[in-house]
Write an enzyme that holds these catalytic residues in place. Structure first.
Site, mmCIF file in Angstrom:
data_model
loop_
_atom_site.group_PDB
_atom_site.id
_atom_site.type_symbol
_atom_site.label_atom_id
_atom_site.label_comp_id
_atom_site.label_asym_id
_atom_site.label_seq_id
_atom_site.Cartn_x
_atom_site.Cartn_y
_atom_site.Cartn_z
ATOM 1 N N THR A 73 -34.418 46.301 -43.116
ATOM 2 C CA THR A 73 -35.521 46.175 -44.065
ATOM 3 C C THR A 73 -35.028 45.641 -45.401
ATOM 4 O O THR A 73 -35.678 44.792 -46.017
ATOM 5 C CB THR A 73 -36.229 47.538 -44.244
ATOM 6 N N ASN A 151 -39.738 43.149 -31.573
ATOM 7 C CA ASN A 151 -39.216 44.473 -31.265
ATOM 8 C C ASN A 151 -40.044 45.228 -30.244
ATOM 9 O O ASN A 151 -39.534 46.056 -29.507
ATOM 10 C CB ASN A 151 -39.110 45.289 -32.553
ATOM 11 N N GLY A 200 -27.355 47.188 -38.475
ATOM 12 C CA GLY A 200 -26.240 47.772 -37.732
ATOM 13 C C GLY A 200 -26.649 48.653 -36.571
ATOM 14 O O GLY A 200 -26.132 48.531 -35.456
ATOM 15 N N HIS A 201 -27.621 49.523 -36.821
ATOM 16 C CA HIS A 201 -27.861 50.569 -35.819
ATOM 17 C C HIS A 201 -28.584 50.079 -34.560
ATOM 18 O O HIS A 201 -28.749 50.829 -33.609
ATOM 19 C CB HIS A 201 -28.589 51.758 -36.447
ATOM 20 N N CYS A 325 -51.908 56.928 -31.271
ATOM 21 C CA CYS A 325 -51.615 58.340 -31.534
ATOM 22 C C CYS A 325 -50.170 58.598 -31.888
ATOM 23 O O CYS A 325 -49.827 59.653 -32.379
ATOM 24 C CB CYS A 325 -51.970 59.182 -30.328
#
Lengths: 390, 285
Positions: A73, A151, A200-201, A325
């Site tokens: 981000t 994504n 990175g993650h 939801c």
């Protein structure tokens, strides 16, 4: 506790053991500040630069073109805001309706700050209309920001062609490649994009580190102002352990690239084929031909995604849903809506995303429990009984 | 991940009374597949006693929607229709040990299905209809098909104060957001009506005794629970004419913002529920 079958790797990935081993000393003995004058800190600066070489290798770029950030981000924000600030006279941004919130919500925010934003549509498979892209570019366009791979559905955009169209007009192109890194080629010699975000993650490095590729010569104003770190392009003491981890993860990704994508795609295809065979009334969302090797987005019609996730959770299976939801807001997935997926299918959409740490045994176990779990929920649904009339 | 209570998880994992009552004589159905949740409740009502002898549900929805439906069937079994009609969405949520605030609309759906089923038994409604379309009034939230009547009613019944609460309870305003201003207008309207109604109810000029009693009741009901949530409290020390003297306790005593607590909470509530010209004074120990 039930053992975990982790099929949510587009949300985050486990840190690779090699990555953990590489970064731990920086929390233990090599804790110096890279900016310090003493050797103890200065050595750490060398480790940061080594990590920069490793990430540059993933981009096939110069080291000076790699900027470390705190996450995907931040990379997106730095890229978009950094370019806009460098081109204050231009007030038009082009992006797509299916971007990650890091780009989408930033663009919505900028609309309230005097910018005009064009959100390109996608077709039922989630594909972009490149002619439309060509037509919306104007002399006022400061920046085009289009993701490399989605994504939610894994749909891959033809970033090379996109870059050619955008660069032909002399406009700056940013691409959010957070999901593509390690799965698709990021060779910046063949992709003429100007800025590329990675995280990175999503790549078996830890959370809290990201990178931004900035092509040499790109007009860019720093987003985080402070010290002289990152050659004055991003203030703030470096997250050294994270950066070292990202470097190692990039090296691993580059080394295992083709093998891994084939193996991971095999697992994904095994699950997809198994589900399609065993469960009626399902559909695969997205462009199955141009798709990340690790992602499948499957809609189980007539039932709701959160309920499916909870049932899977009881079995230790982790995945995600585009259902309203699960989001905290009441809005179902903006990506699936942009594709015109019917509501009956959006609410029951589940994203399975794999990594090299998944196994065929795990996929077998999922396929063993999933069909019963789905039919159990369908027995409970008022729409299942009357599906023929809908 | 939602923070569901054990009771919600229990009812979701092993729901009670799933299915459709074969010879049902009361059926209620609300929601739609577009909105993301729907509930069909079928009941068998004993004609002589009007007791609900059988209740089953079918639900399309998330964990809390399924749990709300399941617990609702447990709650109404054996009750007469009149008794069942008194069940509110709060009762359903309470029975589950509470629901996350974003999920309160699941309990509202349970209550609405029950009402629709009772209306159906009494010949007032059509079994297979969606309440959204039935409910009269002006369409406010076009995304979820929610009318002003339904929003007004939910605000009143659940004492809602903010747009966010209305969205959590009814879904209205949860998607495109273009109706937010309308919802806020409805909230203002309902609150104004309530205040006017209360003003009429209130006897002209309270006696000292009445005032003391009303002040104490209001503090106990409206103020102290809120303070207690933050680890504070308050005691009523004295009332002199219309000047109420209180002492703040616990975390509230010496709190930097205690004057705001006094003005915006204590005094505001007393003005609302006791008398509009009441004042509050803090005694410091």
């Amino acid at each position: 506790m039930t053992p975990i079958i982790y099929l949510d790797n587009n949300a985050t990935t486990p840190v690779a053991p090699e990555v953990l081993a590489a970064l731990l000393p920086f929390y233990q003995t090599r804790y110096g500040n890279p900016s310090s004058m003493h050797t103890f800190g200065g050595e750490v600066a060398h480790d940061v630069e080594h990590a920069r070489q490793q990430v540059a290798a993933l981009f096939n770029s110069r080291e000076s073109e790699v900027l470390f950030t705190s996450c995907g981000t931040e990379s997106d924000n730095a890229a978009i805001r950094g370019v806009l600030e460098a081109l204050p006279e231009k007030k038009h941004i082009v992006t797509t309706r299916v971007e990650h919130p890091a780009v989408l919500n930033l663009c919505k925010h900028l609309e309230n700050r005097g910018y005009r934003v064009t959100y390109l549509a996608v077709d039922a498979q989630g594909r972009l209309d490149l002619d439309a892209l060509h037509h919306v570019l104007t002399p006022d366009t400061a920046l085009v920001s289009i993701m490399y791979a989605n994504n939610e559905t894994g749909t891959v955009f033809p970033i090379q062609k996109i870059a050619e169209i955008v660069k032909e007009q002399g406009i700056i192109l940013h691409t959010d490649a957070v999901q593509a890194a390690g799965k698709l080629s990021l060779d910046m010699n063949s992709i003429p994009a100007d800025l590329v975000s990675i995280s990175g993650h999503k790549l078996h490095a830890p959370k809290g580190v990201g990178a931004l590729y900035i092509r040499r010569g790109t007009k860019f104003v720093p987003f985080i102002i402070g010290g002289h770190q990152e050659h004055g392009r991003r203030g703030g003491t470096e997250n050294v352990a994270g950066i070292v981890g990202l470097g190692k993860a990039a090296e691993l990704a580059a080394a295992n690239f083709s093998n891994e994508t084939r193996q991971v795609a095999g697992l994904r295809d095994q699950l997809e084929a198994g589900v399609l065979k065993a469960v009626p009334h399902v559909r695969v969302n997205g462009d199955r031909e141009h798709r990340l090797p690790n992602t499948t987005n499957i809609s189980f019609e007539y039932i709701e995604g959160e309920a499916i996730l909870l049932k899977m959770n009881d079995q230790g299976i982790c995945a995600s849903s585009g259902s309203a939801c699960t989001s905290g807001s009441l809005e179902p997935s903006h990506v699936l809506r942009a594709m015109g997926v019917p509501f009956t299918a959006i609410h029951g959409s589940i994203r399975f995303s794999f990594s090299r740490y998944n196994t065929r045994t795990e996929v077998g176990e999922v396929l063993e429990v999933l069909p019963d779990l789905i039919s159990g929920l369908r027995e409970m649904s008022p729409f299942w009984a009357r599906r023929d009339k809908m | 991940m939602w923070d569901y209570t054990d009771k919600v998880k229990e009812h979701f994992s092993k729901p009670h009374n799933v299915g459709s009552v074969e010879d049902a004589n009361a059926v209620g159905e609300v929601g739609s597949i577009v909105c993301g949740d729907a509930l069909r409740l079928s009941l068998k009502v004993d004609k002589a006693t009007e007791k609900i002898v059988e209740a089953k549900f079918q639900t399309f929805g998330c964990g809390s929607a399924i749990a709300s439906s399941s617990v609702l069937t447990d709650m109404i079994l054996g009750k007469t229709l009149d008794e069942a009609a008194k069940i509110t969405n709060r009762d359903i949520a309470n029975e589950l040990g509470g629901l996350p605030k974003e999920k309160m609309h699941c309990s509202v759906m349970g209550m609405e299905a029950l009402e629709a089923a009772i209306a159906n038994y009494r010949g007032q409604g059509v079994a297979d209809s969606h309440l959204h379309e039935d409910e009269e009034g002006e369409l406010v939230c076009k995304c979820f098909g929610i009318t002003d009547k339904k929003i007004e009613r939910t605000i009143k019944e659940n004492h809602l104060h903010t747009l966010e609460e209305v969205t959590n309870f009814t879904k209205a305003g949860g998607a495109c957001g273009s109706c937010h201003w309308k919802i806020e207008e409805i909230i203002r309207k309902v609150h104004k009506q309530e205040l006017e109604a209360k003003a009429e109810e209130k006897p002209k000029g309270l006696t000292n005794l009445q005032r003391m009693k009303l002040v104490q009741e209001t503090l106990d009901r409206e103020v102290r629970p809120q303070l207690q949530k933050d680890g504070g409290d308050l005691e009523l020390v004295d009332i002199e004419n219309k000047n109420v003297k209180v002492r703040l306790l616990g975390m509230c005593s010496g709190c930097q913002v205690s004057r705001f607590t006094l003005r915006d909470l204590v005094e505001a509530k007393l003005k609302e529920f006791v008398e509009p010209d009441i004042t509050v004074e803090e005694l410091r120990s």
